[in-house]
Design an enzyme around this catalytic site. Structure first.
Site, PDB file in Angstrom:
ATOM      1  N   TYR A 100       0.953  -1.100   0.004  1.00 44.36           N
ATOM      2  CA  TYR A 100       0.142   0.004  -0.101  1.00 44.36           C
ATOM      3  C   TYR A 100       0.851   1.319  -0.042  1.00 44.36           C
ATOM      4  O   TYR A 100       1.842   1.264  -0.518  1.00 44.36           O
ATOM      5  CB  TYR A 100      -0.935   0.182   1.147  1.00 44.36           C
ATOM      6  CG  TYR A 100      -2.247   1.075   0.819  1.00 44.36           C
ATOM      7  CD1 TYR A 100      -2.941   0.573  -0.140  1.00 44.36           C
ATOM      8  CD2 TYR A 100      -2.624   1.747   1.494  1.00 44.36           C
ATOM      9  CE1 TYR A 100      -4.078   1.637  -0.567  1.00 44.36           C
ATOM     10  CE2 TYR A 100      -3.435   2.833   1.500  1.00 44.36           C
ATOM     11  CZ  TYR A 100      -4.348   2.587   0.256  1.00 44.36           C
ATOM     12  OH  TYR A 100      -5.253   3.388   0.014  1.00 44.36           O
ATOM     13  N   ARG A 164      -9.153  10.227  -8.359  1.00 44.46           N
ATOM     14  CA  ARG A 164      -8.389  11.070  -7.264  1.00 44.46           C
ATOM     15  C   ARG A 164      -7.564  10.202  -6.501  1.00 44.46           C
ATOM     16  O   ARG A 164      -7.663   9.929  -5.329  1.00 44.46           O
ATOM     17  CB  ARG A 164      -9.193  12.105  -6.344  1.00 44.46           C
ATOM     18  CG  ARG A 164      -8.706  13.114  -5.813  1.00 44.46           C
ATOM     19  CD  ARG A 164      -9.270  13.768  -4.680  1.00 44.46           C
ATOM     20  NE  ARG A 164     -10.217  12.573  -3.734  1.00 44.46           N
ATOM     21  CZ  ARG A 164      -9.995  12.669  -2.331  1.00 44.46           C
ATOM     22  NH1 ARG A 164      -9.598  13.835  -2.049  1.00 44.46           N
ATOM     23  NH2 ARG A 164     -10.399  11.790  -1.741  1.00 44.46           N
ATOM     24  N   LYS A 182      -6.073  -1.861  -0.751  1.00 44.49           N
ATOM     25  CA  LYS A 182      -6.955  -1.655   0.528  1.00 44.49           C
ATOM     26  C   LYS A 182      -7.574  -3.096   0.980  1.00 44.49           C
ATOM     27  O   LYS A 182      -7.376  -3.637   2.054  1.00 44.49           O
ATOM     28  CB  LYS A 182      -8.157  -0.942   0.116  1.00 44.49           C
ATOM     29  CG  LYS A 182      -7.851   0.530  -0.047  1.00 44.49           C
ATOM     30  CD  LYS A 182      -7.892   1.064   1.256  1.00 44.49           C
ATOM     31  CE  LYS A 182      -7.571   2.485   1.143  1.00 44.49           C
ATOM     32  NZ  LYS A 182      -7.411   3.432   2.544  1.00 44.49           N
ATOM     33  N   GLU A 253     -13.797   4.651  -2.725  1.00 42.54           N
ATOM     34  CA  GLU A 253     -12.238   4.947  -2.518  1.00 42.54           C
ATOM     35  C   GLU A 253     -12.022   5.711  -3.581  1.00 42.54           C
ATOM     36  O   GLU A 253     -12.119   5.336  -4.540  1.00 42.54           O
ATOM     37  CB  GLU A 253     -11.547   3.588  -2.388  1.00 42.54           C
ATOM     38  CG  GLU A 253      -9.973   3.853  -2.092  1.00 42.54           C
ATOM     39  CD  GLU A 253      -9.633   4.325  -0.740  1.00 42.54           C
ATOM     40  OE1 GLU A 253      -8.533   5.091  -0.299  1.00 42.54           O
ATOM     41  OE2 GLU A 253     -10.601   4.041   0.231  1.00 42.54           O
ATOM     42  N   ASP A 254     -11.217   6.993  -3.220  1.00 39.08           N
ATOM     43  CA  ASP A 254     -10.505   7.641  -4.245  1.00 39.08           C
ATOM     44  C   ASP A 254     -11.367   8.360  -5.287  1.00 39.08           C
ATOM     45  O   ASP A 254     -11.094   8.273  -6.576  1.00 39.08           O
ATOM     46  CB  ASP A 254      -9.298   7.079  -4.739  1.00 39.08           C
ATOM     47  CG  ASP A 254      -8.046   7.057  -3.589  1.00 39.08           C
ATOM     48  OD1 ASP A 254      -8.235   7.976  -2.831  1.00 39.08           O
ATOM     49  OD2 ASP A 254      -7.163   6.185  -3.597  1.00 39.08           O
ATOM     50  N   ASP A 276     -13.794   5.781   2.583  1.00 37.21           N
ATOM     51  CA  ASP A 276     -12.733   5.747   3.765  1.00 37.21           C
ATOM     52  C   ASP A 276     -12.091   6.992   3.386  1.00 37.21           C
ATOM     53  O   ASP A 276     -11.613   7.348   4.514  1.00 37.21           O
ATOM     54  CB  ASP A 276     -11.721   4.539   3.079  1.00 37.21           C
ATOM     55  CG  ASP A 276     -10.605   4.528   4.004  1.00 37.21           C
ATOM     56  OD1 ASP A 276     -10.918   4.279   5.134  1.00 37.21           O
ATOM     57  OD2 ASP A 276      -9.537   4.381   3.490  1.00 37.21           O
ATOM     58  N   ASP A 277     -12.343   7.644   2.316  1.00 42.33           N
ATOM     59  CA  ASP A 277     -11.445   8.912   2.418  1.00 42.33           C
ATOM     60  C   ASP A 277     -12.176  10.087   3.221  1.00 42.33           C
ATOM     61  O   ASP A 277     -11.708  10.919   3.804  1.00 42.33           O
ATOM     62  CB  ASP A 277     -11.661   9.576   0.850  1.00 42.33           C
ATOM     63  CG  ASP A 277     -10.785   8.440  -0.079  1.00 42.33           C
ATOM     64  OD1 ASP A 277      -9.557   8.446   0.311  1.00 42.33           O
ATOM     65  OD2 ASP A 277     -11.697   8.347  -1.165  1.00 42.33           O
ATOM     66  N   ASN A 423      -0.431  11.930   1.527  1.00 45.19           N
ATOM     67  CA  ASN A 423       0.692  11.140   1.105  1.00 45.19           C
ATOM     68  C   ASN A 423       0.603  11.001  -0.388  1.00 45.19           C
ATOM     69  O   ASN A 423      -0.491  11.431  -1.181  1.00 45.19           O
ATOM     70  CB  ASN A 423       0.469   9.744   1.860  1.00 45.19           C
ATOM     71  CG  ASN A 423      -1.127   9.182   1.467  1.00 45.19           C
ATOM     72  OD1 ASN A 423      -1.659   9.212   0.509  1.00 45.19           O
ATOM     73  ND2 ASN A 423      -1.652   8.520   2.788  1.00 45.19           N
ATOM     74  N   ASN A 469      -2.961   6.285   9.791  1.00 40.87           N
ATOM     75  CA  ASN A 469      -3.011   5.438   8.510  1.00 40.87           C
ATOM     76  C   ASN A 469      -4.420   4.911   8.779  1.00 40.87           C
ATOM     77  O   ASN A 469      -4.799   4.030   9.666  1.00 40.87           O
ATOM     78  CB  ASN A 469      -1.890   4.198   8.618  1.00 40.87           C
ATOM     79  CG  ASN A 469      -2.016   3.662   7.353  1.00 40.87           C
ATOM     80  OD1 ASN A 469      -2.890   3.259   6.680  1.00 40.87           O
ATOM     81  ND2 ASN A 469      -0.543   3.287   6.850  1.00 40.87           N
TER      82      ASN A 469
END
Length: 596
Positions: A100, A164, A182, A253-254, A276-277, A423, A469
């Site tokens: 990851y 993203r 993930k 996610e993203d 999750d973001d 990150n 994290n």
């Protein structure tokens, strides 16, 4: 029994040998090889799994770059999942940054170029759903079920559209590396069954010309759709998934900021899902913030919190911190919200700045600034005089050494809270070493990417940086969701997860000023957090699994009488959770059927 590696057969390859046994390779006893007609088809030595693990780890260490290590581990996961997860669990601190962040960022950027080398051609490692094929979602799902071993009905899915990725921007189909990564952490940290984890990329095109022009790009070569078309297509995909798998837990996610909020608003109360973001990042940062408040030397209501970066993740984190201040410390919402300031690319966010604010920024726009406008972070720091500086800007070194030094000067009697959360490392607002040096080693620090330990020159004391994290929270959320089967994920469930995570710190970790538990304990802490999640789901009447409802009723958590989620759990529930966490087999005998 470990699940079979994914292949295009429901039982084995052309030899007729069950896939789990084939993956055992040199560990197969001689009598088993004879019974399976494998005599002479492998070297004579019969090894145990420890020897196989030693060989695989030796090969991993021989690779010349982190990307090569990523490719090696991906191939291993797709050919011998048990061995892969033994390597991950045996060397988690070393391997997690490979599978990851930060290495997955580079892997995503190169995904179209390395894809054929991540798995054998027959491996099925997720769903690639082009915008042009969303009307065929039922057929796509049936193709997947026909291609994986029988009984591998998905229980957990991570979905992205690659728009993203990790501060790297729109990577299109290349973003598939994120759901894959993930889900590896769901298995390693949360004990989910790898055969029941489904990574999905919605290949809805890309607006990044670099990939559209790349002759090796494997995604759909077209620009991204308008919002109406995006949501209509997403509706078809999610509708198909929930028809086929009614109990599926979905992690978004993203996605781009607007779509991240939009999907959560449209689906959050309809299916078992979370983002999750927004929620995961908010939860893990809240846990670290709770730990920091306990050590800061200044009351919670006196904190002045400055966020740098105002995307979906930043605003999501801030809103969860507001909820914490309201619920835990009894601060009225308007007063709690007034403790937060935001800086974006145009400076401090105010209601009278003169530009049209994105909808998600309006809640935190300042109305008390009068004629004052701050165009830079430096000016905003001087104006706000923050006690906490939280970075989600993806701007490398945004927290310059002069800014860090000013944070130290402005907080002479309290420990400054510095959270550079962007990150990978190339996007981090500052390093742990810089934060330590510029604050006289007093900083309460958590980052989004891993930094090395720091040795205080004067004393030789080794300090460990906190890492906010998300792998501390999304695996236990997924584990709790799979077990208790709640109807939805509520804000109070997420709050309970944050409280539970902050409660997992040992006395030794707290004494050293650490804000998160050591990563080596993550399976232990995941079980504890999942147990608290289940207790809260039952308390809110959301849980649907009778076993957990009855178990919690018989063994309530110590804080069950309190209306405020406190992250507590009972020992019988924790024991039951731990007993249900998947682990790779320790011996080849666990793989053998009763009859050969």
């Amino acid at each position: 029994m470990t699940p079979a590696p994914k292949s295009n057969s429901n039982s084995s390859d052309n030899s007729g040998v069950p896939a789990p046994l084939l993956s055992a390779g040199t560990a197969l006893p001689r009598d088993v090889r004879a019974a399976l007609r494998l005599k002479g088809l492998a070297p004579a030595a019969v090894e145990d799994f420890a020897a196989q693990e030693a060989r695989a780890y030796e090969q991993l260490q021989s690779k010349g770059s982190d990307l090569e290590k990523y490719i090696f581990l991906s191939w291993l996961r797709n050919t011998n999942s048990g061995l892969f997860y033994r390597i991950v669990l045996g060397h988690l601190k070393e391997v997690a940054p490979i599978i990851y962040t930060p290495t997955v960022g580079q892997a995503c950027q190169e995904f179209s170029h390395i894809y054929p080398f991540l798995a054998p051609p027959s491996a099925v490692d997720g769903l690639y759903i082009p915008l042009t094929e969303v009307d065929s979602i039922d057929e796509i799902i049936q193709n997947y079920l026909a291609a994986v071993p029988a009984g591998c009905t998905p229980e957990t899915a991570v979905i992205t559209d690659g728009s993203r990725i990790l501060g790297l921007g729109d990577l299109g189909m290349n973003g598939m590396g994120i759901p894959v990564g993930k889900l590896q952490l769901y298995v390693a940290a949360g004990g989910l069954d790898p055969a029941r984890c489904l990574p999905i990329v919605l290949d809805f095109g890309t607006d990044t010309q670099k990939y559209l022009d790349d002759p090796l790009y494997l995604g759909l070569r077209q620009k991204r759709p308008a919002d109406d078309e995006f949501y209509a297509a997403a509706e078809k995909v999610l509708g198909g998934l929930t028809r086929a798998f009614p109990d599926l837990f979905i992690q978004f996610e993203d996605f781009s900021t607007d779509h991240a909020f939009g999907l959560l608003e449209r689906w959050g109360d309809r299916i078992l899902c979370f983002n999750d973001d927004i929620q995961g990042t908010g939860s893990v940062i809240l846990a670290g913030f709770i730990s920091a408040i306990k050590q800061a030397g200044i009351p919670a209501r006196d904190q002045r919190i400055l966020f740098v970066g105002a995307g979906s993740a930043g605003v999501g984190v801030a809103k969860q911190l507001v909820d914490y201040l309201v619920i835990e410390h009894g601060i009225p919402e308007d007063e709690a919200r007034a403790m937060f300031w935001f800086v974006d690319s145009r400076g401090m966010i105010t209601a009278n700045r003169g530009d049209r604010l994105a909808e998600h920024k309006v809640y935190f726009a300042r109305h008390d600034n009068g004629d004052t406008q701050c165009a830079t972070l430096e000016d905003t720091v001087e104006y706000v005089r923050p006690t906490a500086l939280i970075g989600m800007s993806t701007i490398y070194k945004a927290f310059s050494e002069p800014i860090l030094a000013r944070m130290d000067e402005m907080n002479p009697t309290a420990r400054p809270i510095i959270f550079p959360l962007s990150n990978p490392e190339t996007k981090a607002e500052c390093t742990f070493e810089e934060a330590m040096r510029c604050t006289g080693n007093r900083v309460l620090f958590a980052s989004g990417t891993a930094f090395p330990e720091y040795t205080v020159p004067e004393t030789g004391e080794v300090r460990v940086p906190g890492q906010g994290n998300n792998m501390y929270v999304f695996p236990p959320i997924g584990l709790g969701a799979r077990l208790a089967r709640p109807t939805r994920i509520t804000d109070t469930l997420i709050f309970a997860v944050s409280k539970a995570l902050s409660n997992t710190l040992t006395a030794d970790e707290t004494a050293r000023g650490e804000l998160y538990p050591r990563i080596e304990r993550i399976r232990e802490t995941s079980a504890q957090v999942a147990a608290a999640f289940i207790h809260q789901a039952v308390r809110e009447g959301l849980a649907r699994d009778r076993f957990w409802i009855d178990l919690v009723a018989a063994h309530p958590a110590p804080g069950a009488a309190s209306p405020t989620p406190d992250g507590s759990y009972s020992q019988p529930v924790l024991d039951a959770v731990a007993a249900r966490m998947w682990a790779p087999p320790e011996s080849v005998r666990q793989l053998l059927p009763t009859k050969l």
